[in-house]
Enzyme design. Structure first.
Site, mmCIF file in Angstrom:
data_model
loop_
_atom_site.group_PDB
_atom_site.id
_atom_site.type_symbol
_atom_site.label_atom_id
_atom_site.label_comp_id
_atom_site.label_asym_id
_atom_site.label_seq_id
_atom_site.Cartn_x
_atom_site.Cartn_y
_atom_site.Cartn_z
ATOM 1 C CG ASP A 1 -1.106 2.858 6.359
ATOM 2 O OD1 ASP A 1 -1.347 3.593 5.399
ATOM 3 O OD2 ASP A 1 -1.193 3.223 7.554
ATOM 4 C CD GLU B 1 -5.023 1.013 -2.438
ATOM 5 O OE1 GLU B 1 -5.939 1.847 -2.493
ATOM 6 O OE2 GLU B 1 -4.648 0.476 -1.375
ATOM 7 C CG ASP C 1 -1.838 1.165 1.305
ATOM 8 O OD1 ASP C 1 -2.197 1.706 0.240
ATOM 9 O OD2 ASP C 1 -2.219 1.548 2.429
#
Length: 175
Positions: free
Chosen positions: A160, A88, A9
């Site tokens: 996260d 992501e 992420d």
């Protein structure tokens, strides 16, 4: 076949990571009549390897922050030795923040290239759809799905890291 997937992420202040081990196919046996039977049925096709964050301090010079990400991600790649990395895709909401995150993302991709590990990317909507069946699910619904899929008693923290595990699970669903 076992595969290690590392989910990332992206972030400059906090870069989440989550690693899973998954079975990409069940061992099968073919009988003399040509029918297929399962052997060694896998009871849990996906397991948690590790999760956490790489952090950099806000008041630190940009170059130093990017070096921290570079060094820590190299260490992580050596420790986890993933077969695939899932990232992501950037979500644009504030241009100043987006540029900084894009710089950190560039460092991530450089490290992956140096380790010769392929990567895939997913949008937030693709991740939500894969884990909850709804592309507009909220963050908590996605985190609950992560905990459920990995048989965890609680949602991984910080957020996260849970998000990175969601990205890794999305990649597993795609292979």
């Amino acid at each position: 076949m076992e595969k290690r997937i590392l989910g990332l992420d992206p972030g400059l202040a906090i870069l989440g990571f989550g690693a899973i081990t998954c079975q990409t196919s069940s061992p099968l046996a073919v009988t003399t009549s040509g029918s297929v039977t399962g052997t060694n049925v896998i009871s849990n096709p996906v397991t948690l390897l590790d999760f956490g964050v790489i952090q950099t301090q806000a008041k630190t010079e940009m170059g130093v922050r990017l070096c921290t990400i570079y060094d820590d991600l190299h260490t992580l790649m050596e420790q986890l030795q993933p077969d695939l990395v899932a990232i992501e895709k950037l979500f644009f909401y504030r241009m100043g923040n987006t540029i900084a995150v894009a710089q950190a993302r560039g460092v991530m991709i450089l490290v992956l290239a140096q380790h010769k590990v392929p990567f895939v990317e997913f949008t937030p909507a693709q991740i939500k759809q894969a884990l909850t069946g709804m592309g507009n699910a909220d963050k908590y619904e996605v985190q609950e799905a992560v905990a459920r899929e990995l048989n965890l008693e609680q949602i991984p923290k910080p957020d996260d890291a849970a998000d990175a595990l969601a990205v890794a699970l999305t990649a597993w669903y795609q292979i």
